[in-house]
Design an enzyme around this catalytic site. Structure first.
Site, PDB file in Angstrom:
ATOM      1  N   HIS A 119      -8.393  -4.414  -0.708  1.00 22.47           N
ATOM      2  CA  HIS A 119      -6.814  -3.916  -0.262  1.00 22.47           C
ATOM      3  C   HIS A 119      -6.287  -4.814   0.703  1.00 22.47           C
ATOM      4  O   HIS A 119      -4.827  -4.513   0.435  1.00 22.47           O
ATOM      5  CB  HIS A 119      -7.192  -2.439   0.118  1.00 22.47           C
TER       6      HIS A 119
ATOM      7  N   SER B  33       0.908  -1.256  -0.062  1.00 25.48           N
ATOM      8  CA  SER B  33      -0.052   0.008   0.004  1.00 25.48           C
ATOM      9  C   SER B  33       0.760   1.338   0.136  1.00 25.48           C
ATOM     10  O   SER B  33       1.549   1.565  -1.092  1.00 25.48           O
ATOM     11  CB  SER B  33      -0.932  -0.004   1.155  1.00 25.48           C
TER      12      SER B  33
ATOM     13  N   ASP C 267     -10.442  -4.128  -5.008  1.00 22.62           N
ATOM     14  CA  ASP C 267      -9.726  -3.008  -4.019  1.00 22.62           C
ATOM     15  C   ASP C 267     -10.365  -1.735  -3.791  1.00 22.62           C
ATOM     16  O   ASP C 267     -10.866  -1.078  -4.878  1.00 22.62           O
ATOM     17  CB  ASP C 267      -8.470  -2.604  -4.740  1.00 22.62           C
TER      18      ASP C 267
END
Ligand code: MLT
Length: 203
Positions: free
Chosen positions: A185, A104, A154
């Site tokens: 995610h 991320s 996501d």
């Protein structure tokens, strides 16, 4: 050594070091179990992001989710690069292959490093990345091995980002693979399975 970090020495003759870059709200401990699950014998260098957003560490400032402070990103990228160079000397990693594992916000920082200082590492595993910025000129990423792990559902990252990233990296001559995971995610066991296959195929 101004980044809070963890360093673990390699316990095998393999000259590999994982550089771990956590997600927003994580820290230097987060990705260690994942790195150890991939290969327990290699070195680990894991710095904690220095920017604090509502108490949550990350690697660079953002104005809103997905909207980045590019001035700060430039500064933080250089700061982290300098740390990596110093750590390579201090921990005798100069002859090691550096494989960055970024999740991320950490994946986005890994991309910024790659686009700004292509010699910062040799390979990268980018989990749920966006594209923090696009270089103005073509850069040469020949021989860099990169795995992109994108989430089909996501909720934070638009699907166009991993697709565009894949094409950009191909343009820059990197050896890129992209895998779409049927989740959001969050990092999942499927990610780890795919990372392990890619790692043992390449290293
Ligand atoms: C970022 O800020 O790098 C991305 O929005 C991912 C995140 O950390 O939420």
């Amino acid at each position: 050594m101004d980044f809070i970090h963890i360093f673990k020495r390699s316990s095998s003759p393999k000259k590999i070091c994982f550089l771990l870059l956590h997600g927003t709200g994580g820290d230097e401990k987060d990705l260690i179990p994942i790195a150890e699950e991939i290969d327990n014998s290699v070195a680990i260098l894991s710095p904690r992001g220095k920017v604090i957003e509502n108490g949550m560490p990350r690697y660079f400032k953002r104005i809103a989710p997905g909207v980045f402070d590019l001035e700060d990103l430039k500064f933080r990228t250089k700061e982290l690069y300098d740390f990596i160079i110093r750590a390579k000397v201090k921990y005798e990693l100069e002859d090691h292959k550096m494989i960055t594992l970024g999740y991320s916000n950490g994946a986005n920082m890994a991309i910024s490093l790659l686009f700004t200082f292509p010699n910062a590492f040799n390979a990268a595993i980018l989990i749920r990345p966006m594209i923090p910025f696009e270089p103005k000129e073509n850069i040469n990423l020949k021989d860099k091995k990169i795995l992109i792990l994108a989430g089909m559902f996501d909720e934070l990252v638009n699907k166009e980002y991993p697709k565009r990233l894949f094409n950009l990296l191909i343009e820059y001559k990197a050896i890129v693979e992209i895998e779409w995971i049927p989740y959001g995610h969050n990092l999942t066991f499927d990610d780890i399975k795919i990372i392990k296959n890619w790692y043992y195929k390449n290293f």
